[in-house]
Enzyme design. Structure first.
Site, mmCIF file in Angstrom:
data_model
loop_
_atom_site.group_PDB
_atom_site.id
_atom_site.type_symbol
_atom_site.label_atom_id
_atom_site.label_comp_id
_atom_site.label_asym_id
_atom_site.label_seq_id
_atom_site.Cartn_x
_atom_site.Cartn_y
_atom_site.Cartn_z
ATOM 1 N N ASP A 12 17.485 43.458 2.741
ATOM 2 C CA ASP A 12 17.037 42.445 3.705
ATOM 3 C C ASP A 12 17.925 41.201 3.649
ATOM 4 O OD1 ASP A 12 15.426 41.434 5.690
ATOM 5 O OD2 ASP A 12 13.836 40.775 4.341
ATOM 6 N N HIS A 29 24.938 42.482 9.857
ATOM 7 C CA HIS A 29 24.683 43.915 9.650
ATOM 8 C C HIS A 29 25.971 44.631 9.247
ATOM 9 C CE1 HIS A 29 20.644 43.397 10.919
ATOM 10 N NE2 HIS A 29 20.907 43.227 12.200
ATOM 11 N N LEU A 123 24.833 62.100 -7.529
ATOM 12 C CA LEU A 123 23.889 61.046 -7.122
ATOM 13 C C LEU A 123 23.252 61.503 -5.826
ATOM 14 C CD1 LEU A 123 22.855 57.982 -7.092
ATOM 15 C CD2 LEU A 123 24.849 57.511 -5.672
HETATM 16 C C1 IPE Z 1 12.539 45.715 6.219
HETATM 17 O O1 IPE Z 1 13.099 44.495 6.581
HETATM 18 C C2 IPE Z 1 13.268 46.844 6.879
HETATM 19 C C3 IPE Z 1 14.618 47.117 6.409
HETATM 20 C C4 IPE Z 1 15.228 46.496 5.444
HETATM 21 C C5 IPE Z 1 15.280 48.206 7.077
HETATM 22 P P1 IPE Z 1 12.524 43.652 7.810
HETATM 23 O O2 IPE Z 1 13.367 42.434 7.881
HETATM 24 O O3 IPE Z 1 12.436 44.484 9.016
HETATM 25 O O4 IPE Z 1 11.051 43.303 7.311
HETATM 26 P P2 IPE Z 1 10.064 42.143 7.745
HETATM 27 O O5 IPE Z 1 9.960 42.202 9.229
HETATM 28 O O6 IPE Z 1 10.670 40.852 7.293
HETATM 29 O O7 IPE Z 1 8.800 42.434 7.020
HETATM 30 C C1 IPE Z 2 17.992 43.656 7.073
HETATM 31 O O1 IPE Z 2 18.366 42.399 7.489
HETATM 32 C C2 IPE Z 2 18.532 44.747 7.962
HETATM 33 C C3 IPE Z 2 17.488 45.446 8.718
HETATM 34 C C4 IPE Z 2 16.220 45.162 8.757
HETATM 35 C C5 IPE Z 2 17.935 46.552 9.537
HETATM 36 P P1 IPE Z 2 17.561 41.603 8.597
HETATM 37 O O2 IPE Z 2 18.157 41.883 9.929
HETATM 38 O O3 IPE Z 2 16.104 41.854 8.492
HETATM 39 O O4 IPE Z 2 17.894 40.111 8.157
HETATM 40 P P2 IPE Z 2 16.921 38.857 8.224
HETATM 41 O O5 IPE Z 2 15.673 39.208 7.499
HETATM 42 O O6 IPE Z 2 16.680 38.583 9.675
HETATM 43 O O7 IPE Z 2 17.699 37.774 7.554
HETATM 44 MG MG MG Z 3 14.589 40.936 7.509
#
Ligand code: IPE
Ligand code: IPE
Ligand code: MG
Length: 241
Positions: A12, A29, A123
């Site tokens: 995240d 990303h 792995l």
């Molecule tokens: C969880 O992260 C999903 C992934 C890392 C793929 P999100 O950013 O989507 O989660 P919330 O919305 O903060 O709970």
């Molecule tokens: C995690 O990073 C990637 C996915 C959920 C696919 P985010 O896109 O959720 O990044 P934040 O939480 O907005 O910083």
């Molecule tokens: Mg996120």
């Protein structure tokens, strides 16, 4: 040090990483994919057997269409670029999640990755894509009910193992350690059944910044934990207290 057999990571913070630099979320990303590469390498070197990465949740469809398309594109980019190297390194790729809503080109790439690496064992890299814990459990329940309806399964035999074996993670041991980056402290519908006894480590770093030192720090924290599984600690048993 006590190494976890199965580490699962909620990757995240890509969006915040980009926003802090005044860049588009897409850039975050894209940098996240580089961190994935490094995490897979580190996992192998640290002696981890199973690494599950949460790449796209069943709830992430609610993001703007452009961002969803970027995330789909990056999965394809990662598989196309890194599959041969993963195979050379002896990594077995498995994908969990709901395949129904995925486009044909993604489905065939994922199948190719799984087929090519099927016999590897250095792995196991489990990519959670269009994954949701509740969706996993709902699909497992439907599968079991279908078997009952066909007369192939006695409802009385549905126990915890039967449910585990009906989930996408059938045959994969439950995660010992779940790491979440970005400082958020929630599970966001990740492996909710499988996480029953997982240890959680929440790291403040944003996913694109996650490197070998962060991985080692998470394992260090894990190795200090006393996993009791509802029982009493071994040292307390020995003391008779
Ligand atoms: C969880 O992260 C999903 C992934 C890392 C793929 P999100 O950013 O989507 O989660 P919330 O919305 O903060 O709970
Ligand atoms: C995690 O990073 C990637 C996915 C959920 C696919 P985010 O896109 O959720 O990044 P934040 O939480 O907005 O910083
Ligand atoms: Mg996120």
């Amino acid at each position: 040090m006590n190494t976890p057999q199965h580490v699962a990571i909620i990757m995240d913070g890509n969006g915040r990483w980009a926003q802090r630099r005044g860049q588009m979320r897409t850039t975050g990303h894209r940098m996240g994919v580089e961190a994935v590469r490094e995490a897979v390498r580190s996992a192998g070197e640290l002696g981890i057997r199973y690494l599950t990465l949460f790449a796209f949740s069943s709830e992430n469809w609610s993001r703007p269409e452009d961002e969803v398309n970027d995330l789909m594109g990056l999965l394809k980019f990662f598989v196309r670029r890194d599959l041969a190297e993963l195979h050379r390194e002896g990594v077995r790729v498995r994908v969990i999640g709901n395949r129904r809503a995925l486009k044909a080109d993604i489905l065939s790439l994922l199948a190719e990755a799984e087929d090519l690496t099927r016999n590897n064992s250095a792995l196991e890299l489990i990519i959670a894509f269009n994954y949701g814990g509740r969706d996993d459990i709902a699909r497992a329940a439907r599968g079991l009910v279908d078997q009952v309806a066909r007369g192939e399964l006695d409802p009385q035999s549905i126990n915890e193992d039967a449910i585990s074996n009906a989930l996408d993670t059938a045959g994969i041991p439950d995660p010992d350690l779940i790491i979440r980056t970005s400082g958020e402290q929630r599970i966001s519908n990740f492996l909710i059944w499988q996480a029953a006894y997982a240890e959680f480590v929440f790291l403040p770093c944003l996913w694109p910044d996650f490197g070998r030192a962060d991985f080692e720090e998470a394992i260090r924290q894990y190795s200090c934990r006393d996993r009791r599984f509802g029982s009493v600690a071994e040292r307390d048993l020995a003391l008779g207290s």
